[in-house]
Design a protein around this motif. Sequence first.
Motif, short mmCIF file in Angstrom:
data_model
loop_
_atom_site.label_atom_id
_atom_site.label_comp_id
_atom_site.label_asym_id
_atom_site.label_seq_id
_atom_site.Cartn_x
_atom_site.Cartn_y
_atom_site.Cartn_z
N VAL A 146 0.84 -1.20 0.00
CA VAL A 146 0.00 0.00 0.00
C VAL A 146 0.87 1.24 0.00
CG1 VAL A 146 -0.13 -0.04 2.54
CG2 VAL A 146 -1.77 1.31 1.25
N GLY A 147 0.33 2.31 -0.55
CA GLY A 147 0.95 3.62 -0.39
C GLY A 147 1.44 4.27 -1.65
N GLU A 148 1.79 3.47 -2.64
CA GLU A 148 2.32 4.02 -3.89
C GLU A 148 2.33 2.89 -4.91
OE1 GLU A 148 6.59 4.55 -3.58
OE2 GLU A 148 6.54 3.48 -1.69
N PRO A 149 2.53 3.24 -6.16
CA PRO A 149 2.58 2.18 -7.17
C PRO A 149 3.78 1.25 -6.89
CG PRO A 149 2.40 4.36 -8.19
CD PRO A 149 2.66 4.58 -6.75
N ASP A 177 -2.06 -5.77 -3.96
CA ASP A 177 -1.59 -4.40 -4.16
C ASP A 177 -2.82 -3.52 -3.97
OD1 ASP A 177 -0.89 -1.91 -5.19
OD2 ASP A 177 -0.22 -2.68 -7.13
N THR A 178 -2.89 -2.86 -2.83
CA THR A 178 -4.13 -2.18 -2.46
C THR A 178 -4.03 -0.68 -2.66
OG1 THR A 178 -3.39 -1.97 -0.16
CG2 THR A 178 -4.62 -3.95 -0.72
N TRP A 179 -4.86 -0.15 -3.52
CA TRP A 179 -4.93 1.30 -3.69
C TRP A 179 -6.04 1.86 -2.83
CZ3 TRP A 179 -8.90 4.57 -4.84
CH2 TRP A 179 -8.55 5.92 -4.97
N TRP A 180 -5.71 2.86 -2.06
CA TRP A 180 -6.72 3.59 -1.29
C TRP A 180 -6.08 4.85 -0.75
CZ3 TRP A 180 -6.77 3.39 4.39
CH2 TRP A 180 -5.76 2.59 4.94
N GLN A 181 -6.82 5.60 0.07
CA GLN A 181 -6.36 6.89 0.56
C GLN A 181 -6.86 7.15 1.98
OE1 GLN A 181 -8.67 9.25 -2.40
NE2 GLN A 181 -6.65 9.94 -3.05
N THR A 182 -6.25 8.13 2.62
CA THR A 182 -6.75 8.57 3.92
C THR A 182 -8.27 8.80 3.83
OG1 THR A 182 -4.65 9.69 4.29
CG2 THR A 182 -6.49 10.37 5.68
N ASP A 224 -5.87 11.12 -8.51
CA ASP A 224 -4.83 10.22 -9.00
C ASP A 224 -5.04 10.00 -10.50
OD1 ASP A 224 -2.96 9.33 -7.06
OD2 ASP A 224 -4.53 8.18 -6.06
N VAL A 248 -2.66 2.40 -11.01
CA VAL A 248 -2.66 3.79 -10.55
C VAL A 248 -1.28 4.38 -10.81
CG1 VAL A 248 -2.96 5.31 -8.56
CG2 VAL A 248 -4.42 3.30 -8.83
N ARG A 285 -0.27 10.85 -8.21
CA ARG A 285 -1.07 12.04 -7.97
C ARG A 285 -1.05 12.97 -9.17
NH1 ARG A 285 -4.00 11.74 -3.22
NH2 ARG A 285 -4.27 13.96 -3.58
N ASN A 326 4.60 11.94 -3.24
CA ASN A 326 4.52 10.69 -2.49
C ASN A 326 5.96 10.25 -2.20
OD1 ASN A 326 4.09 8.08 -1.55
ND2 ASN A 326 2.28 7.81 -2.84
N ARG A 332 2.37 11.19 1.98
CA ARG A 332 1.83 12.30 1.21
C ARG A 332 2.35 13.62 1.72
NH1 ARG A 332 -4.57 11.46 0.61
NH2 ARG A 332 -4.67 13.68 0.22
C1 WTA Z 1 -1.10 6.60 -3.43
C2 WTA Z 1 -2.45 5.71 1.96
C3 WTA Z 1 -0.59 3.27 -6.34
C4 WTA Z 1 -2.14 7.31 -4.27
C5 WTA Z 1 -3.35 4.49 2.17
C6 WTA Z 1 -3.12 7.82 -3.24
C7 WTA Z 1 -1.15 4.23 -4.32
C8 WTA Z 1 -2.23 8.16 -2.08
C9 WTA Z 1 -1.46 2.96 -3.78
C10 WTA Z 1 -2.94 8.11 -0.77
C11 WTA Z 1 -1.29 1.81 -4.64
C12 WTA Z 1 -1.82 4.48 -2.28
N1 WTA Z 1 -0.86 2.03 -5.90
N2 WTA Z 1 -0.71 4.37 -5.59
N3 WTA Z 1 -1.53 0.58 -4.21
N4 WTA Z 1 -1.88 3.16 -2.52
N5 WTA Z 1 -1.37 5.15 -3.35
O1 WTA Z 1 -3.74 9.20 1.93
O2 WTA Z 1 -1.52 8.39 -4.94
O3 WTA Z 1 -1.44 8.47 2.67
O4 WTA Z 1 -3.88 8.93 -3.67
O5 WTA Z 1 -3.21 6.85 2.00
O6 WTA Z 1 -1.19 7.19 -2.13
O7 WTA Z 1 -2.07 8.31 0.31
P1 WTA Z 1 -2.59 8.28 1.78
#
Ligand code: WTA
Length: 664
Positions: free
Chosen positions: A395-398, A420-425, A518, A530, A533, A539, A544
């Motif tokens: 998690v957190g970035e590509p 590979d989990t994409w999500w955000q705060t 994103d 993904v 940003r 990132n 962030r």
């Molecule tokens: C990026 C973290 C690609 C993305 C949980 C997002 C990702 C930002 C992924 C959120 C992933 C998070 N693949 N990019 N699996 N996971 N991101 O709020 O740009 O700290 O908008 O939350 O991290 O960061 P945040």
Amino acid sequence: MSEEDVQLEARLEEQAVFEPPESFVEQANISDEGIYDEFEENWPACWEQAADLLDWEDSYDQVLDDSNPPFYEWFTGGSLNASANCVDRHLDERGDEAAIEWVGEPVEEDNVTYTYEELHREVNEFAAALREQGVGEDDVVTMYMPMIPQLPIAMLACARIGAPHSVVFAGFSADALATRMNAADSEYLVTCDGYYRRGDPLDHLEKANEGLEGVDHEVQTVAVAERLLDGDGFDHDYADNQVAFDELSAAHEGESVEPVSRDAEDMLFLMYTSGTTGEPKGVKHTTGGYLSYAAWTSQAVLDIKPDDTYFCSADIGWITGHSYIIYGPLALGTTTMMYEGTPDYPDKDRLWQIIEDYEATQLYTAPTAIRAFMKWGEEYPDSHDLSSLRLLGTVGEPINPRAWKWYYKHIGDESCPVVDTWWQTETGGMMLTTLPGVGDMKPGSAGPPLPGLSADIVDVSGSPVEAGKAGYLVVNKPWPGMLRTLYKNDERFIDEYWREYSDIDSDDPEDWVYFPEDGAKIDQDGYITVLGRVDDVLNVSGHRLGTMEIESAIVGVEGVAEAAVVGGNHEIKGEAVYAYVITEDGADEDEELRERIIEAVEDAIGPIARPEQVIFTPELPKTRSGKIMRRLLEDIANGEELGDTSTLRNPDVVSDIATKVRGD
Ligand code: WTA
């Protein structure tokens, strides 16, 4: 490498799709792909499955109230308490089982197991103490703490009495603490004396005290957890409003505090995150929707079961730690691990040692960490028994396919699925990922939206783009874990996330589209990659950081006239901070100024925002209308071919800067 290894390496290199390992599928919480259709056909009622993972005091009347978009409400009419759900309800069956395994920096025998019984006691005592200090329902309690057990204890104690917490990452600066306490009008702080980093004690209270000086209102109580061992402490006299955490709890030994019944939509916590402007955004999460979603995704994606020893190596100061160290895993009654320190101390096998010692069953970490592990070499994981692992997550970035495959092979031994989990705060929980017992994995691509979610990749006008083309990621339907607003700022909430692609005058939910800011692309199978940003947010190591926040720190330095901050590629961090600075007439562009700039950034935000390079330049590339061309500055930082500069007011400046950065 043996012949066999070489062949394996070659095979992995070419393989683009990986099936979930059979041994995993057989035991997975979810292994039926029918769940996607089931959720779609039955939406939004499907989310009852998430709510059913919790104990409710009053059951809800309605799953989703979408009458006033984008102010969606979930499980309306229901009431519950998050601490009762994460602690009390597990006492009967799992009272003696570990709730939290805390692994301290190895300064002494520093590991502590908290059973559910013990966690319950600690949470109750501290909840009683907070109450006595005057904390009432809906009072925001700020926490400025590293990875020590008092942090989750304090969070759960707040949840128990209905006081939202606002956790500020311990690596943030004093100024960042003050800004967040001011924004939330928070009159209570829980912090600590210090902690250990690479074997050395750090003075955290000094930073907290400095932050408190910048708070613009009265602070009632500062609770100080005393982490440092005798002899390592720093000299601080406690002010009248400061008191030791243990002393507070000891005064309430054995007391129990009835969990406050909270409306599903009542705030559970606030989390400040970076955005486009200099002001951090106070993301508001609720009790019913957030907790249901954290629990459901923990079960569906991380495959958590009560008997697991689940390990997420994030920091609780970020959303990942909130949802997937504390709330999700504890709601499911499992054992969650928490470690203090860094992955390379005392040696570069710290995580592997922990996994072996505790027989951890899942590992959830960040691509930046995986890139570092790769660089350090496979001998570190190879010398440990990691066979207890069943699932890996990032998690957190590509994540680039090479790092994904390294993780899959060297940590998972090709027998653990990688999610590979994409999500955000803002989303509260995971959004795009494969279900580990269902979907094929494609390294580098997070995967499809989870069941019950709907996402698209669109162009600037909001029309879906073709498969394979880059566009903007949007989310079309609400989900239980979504942020409800930005604290006390509904207008900014709409501006930041909805205005771009919604018809904001409409009250039809179909016309409302969430924009996470994103960029992404989608393939023929609906898998989403993904790209990163598209706003002015960097990132750095999965954290962030707002470029505006960094720029405003830099322009505050004497001698600086103007600054532009962009991200440059970095092997381990993903992105690194590049600061282009124009000095005032007469100021010397020397080492001394460079150091003052770096110091100012560290003071305003924290060491994580430290510029990799500070580049003095007589001018910044600007369009004729005066806009800074950040894209060009990024290209320079990355040593890329420079694009068209003909629209610039000052085209010559680009090659001058490039020469400076590259030294050619
Ligand atoms: C990026 C973290 C690609 C993305 C949980 C997002 C990702 C930002 C992924 C959120 C992933 C998070 N693949 N990019 N699996 N996971 N991101 O709020 O740009 O700290 O908008 O939350 O991290 O960061 P945040």
